[in-house]
Scaffold this active site. Structure first.
Site, short mmCIF file in Angstrom:
data_model
loop_
_atom_site.label_atom_id
_atom_site.label_comp_id
_atom_site.label_asym_id
_atom_site.label_seq_id
_atom_site.Cartn_x
_atom_site.Cartn_y
_atom_site.Cartn_z
N ASP A 52 0.68 -0.69 0.02
CA ASP A 52 -0.31 0.17 -0.27
C ASP A 52 1.16 1.44 0.26
O ASP A 52 1.68 1.48 0.67
CB ASP A 52 -0.74 -0.10 0.85
N SER A 104 -7.41 5.00 -0.23
CA SER A 104 -7.31 2.79 -0.21
C SER A 104 -8.35 2.71 -0.98
O SER A 104 -8.53 1.95 -0.82
CB SER A 104 -6.15 2.40 1.29
N THR A 157 -8.15 -1.05 2.76
CA THR A 157 -7.28 -2.13 1.29
C THR A 157 -8.28 -3.25 1.58
O THR A 157 -8.81 -4.22 0.27
CB THR A 157 -6.27 -2.23 1.20
N GLU A 282 -1.90 -7.57 1.75
CA GLU A 282 -1.75 -6.08 2.19
C GLU A 282 0.07 -5.39 2.94
O GLU A 282 -0.59 -6.58 3.95
CB GLU A 282 -2.72 -5.30 2.23
N ASP A 287 2.55 2.30 3.28
CA ASP A 287 1.99 4.35 3.16
C ASP A 287 2.15 4.42 4.57
O ASP A 287 2.11 6.08 4.15
CB ASP A 287 0.78 3.52 2.49
N HIS A 291 3.60 8.02 4.93
CA HIS A 291 2.42 9.35 5.09
C HIS A 291 4.05 10.54 6.55
O HIS A 291 3.44 11.62 6.93
CB HIS A 291 1.97 8.96 5.60
N ASP A 329 -1.09 0.46 -4.75
CA ASP A 329 -2.89 1.57 -4.38
C ASP A 329 -2.81 3.24 -5.75
O ASP A 329 -3.62 3.33 -6.21
CB ASP A 329 -3.47 1.46 -3.82
N HIS A 330 -1.28 3.09 -4.68
CA HIS A 330 -1.23 4.72 -5.31
C HIS A 330 0.55 4.90 -4.65
O HIS A 330 1.15 4.21 -3.68
CB HIS A 330 -1.96 5.28 -4.92
ZN LIG Z 1 -2.03 6.25 2.60
#
Ligand SMILES: [Zn+2]
Length: 478
Positions: A52, A104, A157, A282, A287, A291, A329-330
């Protein structure tokens, strides 16, 4: 760009924003679905792996550090470096319905139900339409279904494959839907959405799962004892700890399994399932670390995700009935190793400083606040990283802990981002920001149908592919 192609481009963009697939406009003689129809039903099993929030730089960082610290490439890059197994590699456009930058929830829903929806929702369109998620579709086709994650099980997710809520924050509801929908295997964190003392409705979902015949496991030591057909494994109140923190804390290391161990358990449970299975795995905290501009959190969780990729590759090896999708996912915060020193020759040795880290930045900040002294800050950073930051750097972090603005880009005005930037001076790893990005993402696929894939894929196409290749019936939205 000529006026014609520019016009064409604008038209495509406008139609794409209406949710009309690019394959319609690309002039290809047949759609992806037509082209993969020859492989219809050949994917008995599907393993869908998501790191993620993995920017391309994160994939690179995981591989660079694994090579420099452990002397071997990541499984993901080894796949690219080898000619042994056929695979598809391309880029994927993960845009949501309301933004080029997805969250997500919308991202997982694009795969989970083949619909672009607004950020924040899970398998629900803005007009209230509910889209049947892929885990329900596969369950109804007689396949085993499983979700494995390092986040709370009720996080966006995993939920995107299995739940329907207008707001991803409705995690109590998502846990209840898991119970009602009876998926075969759930492993991750998030006990607080299953335990009666923490749920708003006071219901005991652990008891509910037991009543439905599930093994309910709360500690890693009990994983090998899982015997029944259905399994709920919840190993933390909220998210599972970062790998770097788990590895350096004996209590966590003995109670919390790795993502690879959970993936191994899931594949053992599902192996030989008569009608096959769908398993989502996942690495969710990559992720969170992005952040947080948290290099050690990010890199060691990415490497842990890659260990799980290795488990999945081993399972899929030599079989022709398994579709294995490896992606993200990004992007998030787009970290990169920056050139440092004369002719950039300090970058490598700076990067190697990460090997001395024993805690995440999250751990560092959890012990500091606005009342911390400059020496407290320097000591705590030293304990976690073995690095001696300067008094001036500690003062900048203290200012940030006191809410003072320290940088001109507002998204980086937080203690996490300031700490990340301070450590960038020692690691050569710097960050673009602290939020998701619109970068097209890395997509690797092995198994039936891959010869027919385009090199540039729309997120919703993966749902259509999975359904077609598994040969299951999808249902109309309601
Ligand atoms: Zn995020």
């Amino acid at each position: 760009m000529s006026s014609f192609s520019r016009k064409d481009f604008l038209k495509s963009s406008a139609l794409a924003s209406l949710g009309i697939g690019s394959s319609v406009l690309s002039g290809k003689s047949s759609s992806l679905l037509d082209r993969i129809s020859q492989a219809k039903g050949e994917a008995k099993n599907i393993i869908f792996m998501v790191s993620d929030g993995m920017s391309s730089g994160t994939l690179t960082l995981g591989d660079l550090v694994k090579r420099r610290q452990y002397g071997e490439a990541t499984n993901w890059l080894e796949l690219y470096d080898s000619t042994e197994r056929p695979y598809h590699r391309g880029l994927m456009d993960m845009a949501s319905l309301d933004s080029p930058v997805t969250d997500s929830a919308a991202a997982a829903s694009s795969w989970g139900a083949g619909q672009r929806i607004n950020n924040g929702a899970i398998n629900m369109s803005p007009d209230g339409r509910r889209h049947k998620p892929i885990a329900e579709i596969f369950r109804d086709a007689g396949k085993k279904t499983g979700l494995v994650t390092t986040t709370r099980l009720t996080h966006a997710t995993p939920a995107g494959f299995a739940a329907n809520v207008p707001d991803r924050g409705m995690e109590d509801t998502i846990a209840m839907q898991y119970l009602q929908r009876e998926f075969d295997l759930l492993m991750g964190g998030g006990a607080r959405h299953f335990a009666p003392a923490d749920r708003d409705d006071g219901k005991d979902l652990f008891a509910g799962f037991r009543a439905k015949g599930y093994d309910v496991i709360r500690e890693k030591a009990n994983l090998p004892n899982a015997s029944r057909q259905k399994l709920l494994g919840v190993f933390s109140d909220s998210h599972l700890p970062y790998t770097i923190d788990r590895q350096n804390n004996a209590a966590l290391a003995s109670t919390v399994p790795t993502l690879a161990e959970m993936t191994q358990t899931a594949l053992k449970q599902f192996n030989g399932a008569q009608n096959g299975f769908l398993l989502q795995v996942e690495g969710g905290r990559v992720d969170h670390a992005a952040h947080g501009n948290d290099a050690a959190g990010l890199i060691y969780d990415q490497i842990e995700f890659d260990e799980a990729v290795g488990v999945a590759l081993d399972f899929a090896s030599g079989r022709e009935d398994t579709l294995l999708i490896i992606t993200t996912d990004h992007g998030n915060a787009n970290p990169a190793v920056n050139g440092t020193g004369d002719r950039y020759t300090d970058s490598g040795s700076n990067l190697d400083n990460i090997q001395q880290f024993t805690h995440s930045n999250d751990w560092i900040l959890s012990g500091l606040d606005a009342n911390s002294s400059v020496e407290d800050i320097r000591d705590r950073v030293k304990t976690a990283t073995n690095l001696g930051i300067t008094r001036q750097q500690a003062i900048m972090l203290l200012k940030s802990l006191n809410g003072e603005l320290t940088t001109v880009y507002e998204a980086k005005n937080s203690p996490k981002a300031v700490l990340g930037s301070i450590l960038a001076n020692y690691l050569s790893i710097n960050w673009l920001g602290t939020v998701h990005t619109s970068d097209y993402v890395e997509l690797a696929v092995l198994g039936p149908g891959i010869e027919q894939m385009d090199n540039f894929t729309r997120n919703t196409d993966l749902f259509e592919m999975m359904v077609a290749l598994a040969g299951v019936e999808k249902y109309a939205s309601n």
